[in-house]
Design a protein around this motif. Structure first.
Motif, PDB file in Angstrom:
ATOM      1  N   MET A 191       0.824  -1.196   0.000  1.00  0.00           N
ATOM      2  CA  MET A 191       0.000   0.000   0.000  1.00  0.00           C
ATOM      3  C   MET A 191       0.872   1.266   0.000  1.00  0.00           C
ATOM      4  O   MET A 191       0.517   2.242  -0.624  1.00  0.00           O
ATOM      5  CB  MET A 191      -0.932  -0.003   1.216  1.00  0.00           C
ATOM      6  CG  MET A 191      -2.006  -1.080   1.162  1.00  0.00           C
ATOM      7  SD  MET A 191      -3.043  -0.985  -0.298  1.00  0.00           S
ATOM      8  CE  MET A 191      -4.022   0.413   0.072  1.00  0.00           C
ATOM      9  N   PHE A 192       1.996   1.185   0.746  1.00  0.00           N
ATOM     10  CA  PHE A 192       2.878   2.340   0.787  1.00  0.00           C
ATOM     11  C   PHE A 192       3.436   2.649  -0.601  1.00  0.00           C
ATOM     12  O   PHE A 192       3.467   3.803  -1.031  1.00  0.00           O
ATOM     13  CB  PHE A 192       4.019   2.096   1.779  1.00  0.00           C
ATOM     14  CG  PHE A 192       5.078   3.145   1.735  1.00  0.00           C
ATOM     15  CD1 PHE A 192       4.860   4.386   2.306  1.00  0.00           C
ATOM     16  CD2 PHE A 192       6.279   2.915   1.097  1.00  0.00           C
ATOM     17  CE1 PHE A 192       5.827   5.369   2.248  1.00  0.00           C
ATOM     18  CE2 PHE A 192       7.253   3.892   1.040  1.00  0.00           C
ATOM     19  CZ  PHE A 192       7.028   5.120   1.620  1.00  0.00           C
ATOM     20  N   LEU A 193       3.901   1.612  -1.300  1.00  0.00           N
ATOM     21  CA  LEU A 193       4.466   1.825  -2.630  1.00  0.00           C
ATOM     22  C   LEU A 193       3.420   2.325  -3.609  1.00  0.00           C
ATOM     23  O   LEU A 193       3.716   3.148  -4.481  1.00  0.00           O
ATOM     24  CB  LEU A 193       5.120   0.541  -3.140  1.00  0.00           C
ATOM     25  CG  LEU A 193       6.383   0.132  -2.385  1.00  0.00           C
ATOM     26  CD1 LEU A 193       6.885  -1.201  -2.885  1.00  0.00           C
ATOM     27  CD2 LEU A 193       7.449   1.184  -2.528  1.00  0.00           C
ATOM     28  N   LEU A 194       2.184   1.843  -3.478  1.00  0.00           N
ATOM     29  CA  LEU A 194       1.103   2.335  -4.332  1.00  0.00           C
ATOM     30  C   LEU A 194       0.889   3.830  -4.096  1.00  0.00           C
ATOM     31  O   LEU A 194       0.756   4.605  -5.048  1.00  0.00           O
ATOM     32  CB  LEU A 194      -0.191   1.567  -4.056  1.00  0.00           C
ATOM     33  CG  LEU A 194      -1.421   2.065  -4.805  1.00  0.00           C
ATOM     34  CD1 LEU A 194      -1.288   1.749  -6.287  1.00  0.00           C
ATOM     35  CD2 LEU A 194      -2.672   1.446  -4.234  1.00  0.00           C
ATOM     36  N   ALA A 195       0.876   4.236  -2.832  1.00  0.00           N
ATOM     37  CA  ALA A 195       0.697   5.656  -2.509  1.00  0.00           C
ATOM     38  C   ALA A 195       1.863   6.479  -3.046  1.00  0.00           C
ATOM     39  O   ALA A 195       1.660   7.574  -3.588  1.00  0.00           O
ATOM     40  CB  ALA A 195       0.572   5.832  -0.997  1.00  0.00           C
ATOM     41  N   TYR A 196       3.088   5.969  -2.909  1.00  0.00           N
ATOM     42  CA  TYR A 196       4.262   6.703  -3.383  1.00  0.00           C
ATOM     43  C   TYR A 196       4.242   6.855  -4.902  1.00  0.00           C
ATOM     44  O   TYR A 196       4.505   7.925  -5.434  1.00  0.00           O
ATOM     45  CB  TYR A 196       5.542   5.979  -2.947  1.00  0.00           C
ATOM     46  CG  TYR A 196       6.799   6.675  -3.400  1.00  0.00           C
ATOM     47  CD1 TYR A 196       7.272   7.787  -2.719  1.00  0.00           C
ATOM     48  CD2 TYR A 196       7.488   6.243  -4.523  1.00  0.00           C
ATOM     49  CE1 TYR A 196       8.414   8.438  -3.128  1.00  0.00           C
ATOM     50  CE2 TYR A 196       8.634   6.888  -4.946  1.00  0.00           C
ATOM     51  CZ  TYR A 196       9.089   7.982  -4.248  1.00  0.00           C
ATOM     52  OH  TYR A 196      10.206   8.633  -4.672  1.00  0.00           O
ATOM     53  N   ARG A 197       3.928   5.778  -5.600  1.00  0.00           N
ATOM     54  CA  ARG A 197       3.970   5.803  -7.061  1.00  0.00           C
ATOM     55  C   ARG A 197       2.825   6.592  -7.671  1.00  0.00           C
ATOM     56  O   ARG A 197       2.900   7.000  -8.822  1.00  0.00           O
ATOM     57  CB  ARG A 197       3.957   4.375  -7.594  1.00  0.00           C
ATOM     58  CG  ARG A 197       5.237   3.639  -7.268  1.00  0.00           C
ATOM     59  CD  ARG A 197       5.178   2.195  -7.655  1.00  0.00           C
ATOM     60  NE  ARG A 197       6.394   1.519  -7.246  1.00  0.00           N
ATOM     61  CZ  ARG A 197       6.453   0.263  -6.863  1.00  0.00           C
ATOM     62  NH1 ARG A 197       5.357  -0.483  -6.848  1.00  0.00           N
ATOM     63  NH2 ARG A 197       7.595  -0.261  -6.499  1.00  0.00           N
ATOM     64  N   SER A 198       1.768   6.806  -6.910  1.00  0.00           N
ATOM     65  CA  SER A 198       0.630   7.546  -7.467  1.00  0.00           C
ATOM     66  C   SER A 198       0.560   8.978  -6.957  1.00  0.00           C
ATOM     67  O   SER A 198      -0.352   9.723  -7.321  1.00  0.00           O
ATOM     68  CB  SER A 198      -0.675   6.815  -7.139  1.00  0.00           C
ATOM     69  OG  SER A 198      -0.859   6.745  -5.742  1.00  0.00           O
ATOM     70  N   ALA A 199       1.507   9.390  -6.130  1.00  0.00           N
ATOM     71  CA  ALA A 199       1.519  10.759  -5.594  1.00  0.00           C
ATOM     72  C   ALA A 199       2.352  11.668  -6.492  1.00  0.00           C
ATOM     73  O   ALA A 199       3.401  11.280  -6.987  1.00  0.00           O
ATOM     74  CB  ALA A 199       2.084  10.761  -4.182  1.00  0.00           C
ATOM     75  N   ARG A 200       1.873  12.877  -6.678  1.00  0.00           N
ATOM     76  CA  ARG A 200       2.581  13.863  -7.495  1.00  0.00           C
ATOM     77  C   ARG A 200       3.750  14.432  -6.693  1.00  0.00           C
ATOM     78  O   ARG A 200       3.591  14.862  -5.569  1.00  0.00           O
ATOM     79  CB  ARG A 200       1.620  14.979  -7.881  1.00  0.00           C
ATOM     80  CG  ARG A 200       2.199  15.980  -8.843  1.00  0.00           C
ATOM     81  CD  ARG A 200       1.155  16.987  -9.289  1.00  0.00           C
ATOM     82  NE  ARG A 200       0.012  16.353  -9.902  1.00  0.00           N
ATOM     83  CZ  ARG A 200      -0.087  16.065 -11.202  1.00  0.00           C
ATOM     84  NH1 ARG A 200       0.908  16.360 -12.004  1.00  0.00           N
ATOM     85  NH2 ARG A 200      -1.155  15.489 -11.697  1.00  0.00           N
ATOM     86  N   HIS A 201       4.942  14.423  -7.271  1.00  0.00           N
ATOM     87  CA  HIS A 201       6.149  14.913  -6.602  1.00  0.00           C
ATOM     88  C   HIS A 201       6.360  16.391  -6.919  1.00  0.00           C
ATOM     89  O   HIS A 201       6.112  16.829  -8.041  1.00  0.00           O
ATOM     90  CB  HIS A 201       7.359  14.112  -7.062  1.00  0.00           C
ATOM     91  CG  HIS A 201       7.371  12.718  -6.512  1.00  0.00           C
ATOM     92  ND1 HIS A 201       8.450  12.195  -5.873  1.00  0.00           N
ATOM     93  CD2 HIS A 201       6.414  11.760  -6.482  1.00  0.00           C
ATOM     94  CE1 HIS A 201       8.168  10.968  -5.479  1.00  0.00           C
ATOM     95  NE2 HIS A 201       6.943  10.678  -5.847  1.00  0.00           N
ATOM     96  N   ASN A 202       6.841  17.130  -5.939  1.00  0.00           N
ATOM     97  CA  ASN A 202       7.071  18.568  -6.127  1.00  0.00           C
ATOM     98  C   ASN A 202       8.154  18.849  -7.154  1.00  0.00           C
ATOM     99  O   ASN A 202       8.036  19.776  -7.949  1.00  0.00           O
ATOM    100  CB  ASN A 202       7.467  19.224  -4.803  1.00  0.00           C
ATOM    101  CG  ASN A 202       6.294  19.377  -3.876  1.00  0.00           C
ATOM    102  OD1 ASN A 202       5.151  19.367  -4.312  1.00  0.00           O
ATOM    103  ND2 ASN A 202       6.577  19.514  -2.604  1.00  0.00           N
TER     104      ASN A 202
END
Length: 163
Positions: free
Chosen positions: A1-12
């Motif tokens: 779940m953590f990796l899913l959140a990381y890969r789908s979050a927009r990076h600054n």
């Protein structure tokens, strides 16, 4: 779940998601599957791989531009706090020496020693210093980041990390 959140979050720094940078499209998340997603802009084309390659190339160009802007901004912020002017020969400086003294609590130790006098400026960031008031004291060759201006027994740090 953590990796899913990381890969789908927009990076600054890139202004895009890691999944979009790698796959050319955002990940379909559970809410997308439950509530539906917006229809694709265009129909499937015969040349799927060619259009996908063009799309990825455009995303990568965009990311490179964003990373250049971000790195320039970070460099400008770093340069504001750095002592870019350095020191002149004869200036008094504090010397940061993070060696621990045995038998004394690290919280009570001071890591700044001085005053030291700048003997020579070897290059833009390397200096030869000697303890002031001791002409026979051993000279040290140190980097600019380990020095701070000496004024009235108060340490004026060159960087935020030295506070």
């Amino acid at each position: 779940m953590f990796l899913l959140a990381y890969r789908s979050a927009r990076h600054n720094s890139t202004s895009t998601t890691p999944a979009r940078a790698v796959f050319g499209a955002d990940i379909r998340l559970p809410p997308d599957l439950k509530f539906g997603i917006t229809p694709l802009c265009g129909k499937m084309t015969c040349d799927y791989t060619g259009s996908k390659r063009d799309q990825l190339d455009e995303i990568h160009r965009f990311i490179r531009r964003r990373l250049l802007l971000t790195s320039d901004k970070m460099k400008a912020r770093y340069d504001l706090r750095m002592n870019s002017e350095g020191f002149q020969e004869g200036d008094l400086v504090w010397f940061h020496n993070p060696q621990r003294k045995k038998g004394l609590s690290p919280k009570l130790q001071t890591y700044w020693q001085g005053p030291y006098r700048v003997i020579t400026k070897i290059n833009d960031v390397v200096y030869r210093i000697q303890e002031s008031g001791h002409p026979r004291a051993r000279m040290k060759v140190v980097h600019l980041e380990r020095l701070a201006p000496y004024c009235n027994d108060v340490v004026v740090p060159v960087r935020d990390e030295q506070i």
